[in-house]
Design an enzyme around this catalytic site. Structure first.
Site, short mmCIF file in Angstrom:
data_model
loop_
_atom_site.label_atom_id
_atom_site.label_comp_id
_atom_site.label_asym_id
_atom_site.label_seq_id
_atom_site.Cartn_x
_atom_site.Cartn_y
_atom_site.Cartn_z
N TRP A 3 101.84 56.08 62.03
CA TRP A 3 100.93 55.32 60.41
C TRP A 3 99.87 53.97 60.53
CZ3 TRP A 3 100.91 58.21 56.44
CH2 TRP A 3 102.72 58.56 55.75
N ASP B 75 100.25 46.00 57.64
CA ASP B 75 101.59 47.28 57.18
C ASP B 75 102.78 46.87 56.66
OD1 ASP B 75 102.48 49.38 56.01
OD2 ASP B 75 100.82 50.41 56.97
N LYS C 37 109.33 52.70 49.53
CA LYS C 37 110.96 52.68 50.35
C LYS C 37 111.67 51.72 49.63
CE LYS C 37 106.98 54.18 52.53
NZ LYS C 37 107.22 56.04 53.53
N1 PMP Z 1 103.00 52.85 56.11
C1 PMP Z 1 103.68 53.51 55.88
C2 PMP Z 1 104.40 52.30 57.74
C3 PMP Z 1 104.49 54.15 55.69
O1 PMP Z 1 105.42 54.51 55.61
C4 PMP Z 1 103.36 55.05 54.42
C5 PMP Z 1 104.50 56.22 54.14
N2 PMP Z 1 105.78 57.00 54.14
C6 PMP Z 1 101.91 55.30 54.72
C7 PMP Z 1 101.69 54.47 55.68
C8 PMP Z 1 101.21 55.89 53.32
O2 PMP Z 1 102.08 55.37 52.70
P1 PMP Z 1 101.68 55.95 50.79
O3 PMP Z 1 102.05 57.12 50.86
O4 PMP Z 1 101.89 55.15 50.24
O5 PMP Z 1 99.94 56.72 51.30
#
Ligand code: PMP
Length: 359
Positions: free
Chosen positions: A101, A169, A193
């Protein structure tokens, strides 16, 4: 009963789902369902204000920080944060890449900014970089990192040590431990989550970082200044997700707050890591011990076939969501706040008996 270990969307507390069910046709005494109510109604405005108050209380967010609820989840924030924060073409953004990510966030920021990688991107993600190996840019606009890498199962044991403004994040460990908010310029998360249904991003940002004096054009829905002035209702927000968010915030407060959930997270993850460590290599977790995620426990078995059998046998016992992310394979059990110790012990017992049957 299904024991759900999904990485996101993920388990919502049963008590919250029961409440949603019981008041689904009648939100806040309005006689209207929450999926029909106007985002301009007094009932919804009250909910929005209450969510902000509750989140502020739970995370002890200082007064000089704003809370924004935005469309586009965390991926939207990968773009909107650089778009809103860059004020000059000479600005440099530092990115610490520790997994899927943060790597994605850095690639997105490269579209708009000069991105400096604080450490070279490793061929394989197995932990967090050593402090002395990080080369921060003096005067960087901000330094970005991901507190918990959901795909890889890597979590920072402590806040990043840097003098720069930190943007973090926390999508997959949001509300799983106390955070000293004033040490960050901005904290953000996709809510799907540890909190609520997908499609909503939450941003906690120091107010001096919200400025109109930006280098780039910013799409109206992601304009922090406009959304802040509109109490995150510039356009129609994700009413249902905000509603569930507030229910989960209240549930968390009622059940002991971050102190309790952080202790539970430690206990739940230790229970599974102990089984891995005691398995004589039958289960293998490659993540450095100090960076093992309390939220997403990742491990491998001896072969892909054995992993497929593990997932299948788990499903036969109503253990769902343990297949690793498609990009890395293996097994992943996500142990977010709503996952009970009972489910974790059930998974642990299954792991032990699966090993016994294959030795
Ligand atoms: N950052 C992290 C640490 C994630 O786990 C995720 C989604 N799994 C995201 C960003 C992206 O999130 P979204 O699907 O809400 O765009």
């Amino acid at each position: 009963m299904v024991h759900l270990f999904n990485a996101g969307p993920a388990k919502v507390p049963d008590e919250v789902k029961e409440q949603i069910q019981s008041e689904f046709f009648n939100f806040a005494g309005s006689g209207i369902s929450v999926i029909e109510i106007s985002h301009r109604s007094p009932e919804f405005t009250a909910l929005m204000n209450e969510s902000n108050v509750n989140l502020r209380e739970i995370l002890e967010i200082p007064d000089n920080y704003r809370i924004l609820w935005l469309a586009g989840g965390a991926t939207g924030l990968f773009s909107s944060i650089p778009l809103n924060l860059i004020t000059s073409k000479d600005d440099v953004l530092d990115y610490v890449v520790t997994g899927t990510w943060s790597k994605g966030a850095a690639k997105e920021a490269e579209k708009y900014a000069n991105v400096n990688y604080v450490v070279p991107i490793p061929a394989d993600f197995t932990g967090v970089p050593l402090e002395e190996s990080m080369k921060f840019t003096p005067g960087a606009k901000y330094v970005f990192y991901c507190d918990n890498e959901t795909v890889n199962g890597i979590e920072f044991p402590h806040i990043l040590k840097t003098d720069s403004t930190i943007v973090c994040d926390m999508s997959s460990n949001f509300l799983s431990r106390a955070v000293d908010v004033q040490k960050y310029g901005a904290i953000f998360a996709g809510v799907q989550k540890n909190v609520a249904p997908a499609g909503l991003g939450v941003l906690i940002i120091r107010e001096d970082l919200i400025s109109a004096d930006r280098l780039h054009q910013v799409p109206k829905v992601w304009d922090f200044k406009l959304q802040d002035a509109a109490n995150s209702c510039l356009n129609t927000p994700n009413v249902f997700s905000l509603y569930v968010t507030n229910l989960v915030l209240k549930h968390l407060m009622k059940n002991g707050g971050l102190k309790r959930y952080s202790e539970l997270s430690r206990q739940k993850s230790s229970a599974i890591y102990d089984i891995i460590d005691d398995s004589n290599g039958f289960y293998a977790c490659k993540i450095d011990k100090d960076a093992r995620s309390r939220m997403n426990v990742t491990f491998k078995l001896a072969s892909k076939d054995l992993e497929a059998e593990f997932v299948k046998k788990a499903a036969d016992l109503k253990i769902e969501g343990v297949k690793g992310h498609r990009s890395v394979g293996g097994i992943r059990a996500s142990l977010y706040n709503a996952v009970t110790m009972e489910s974790v012990n059930y998974l642990g017992d299954f792991m032990k008996s699966f090993q016994k049957n294959h030795e």
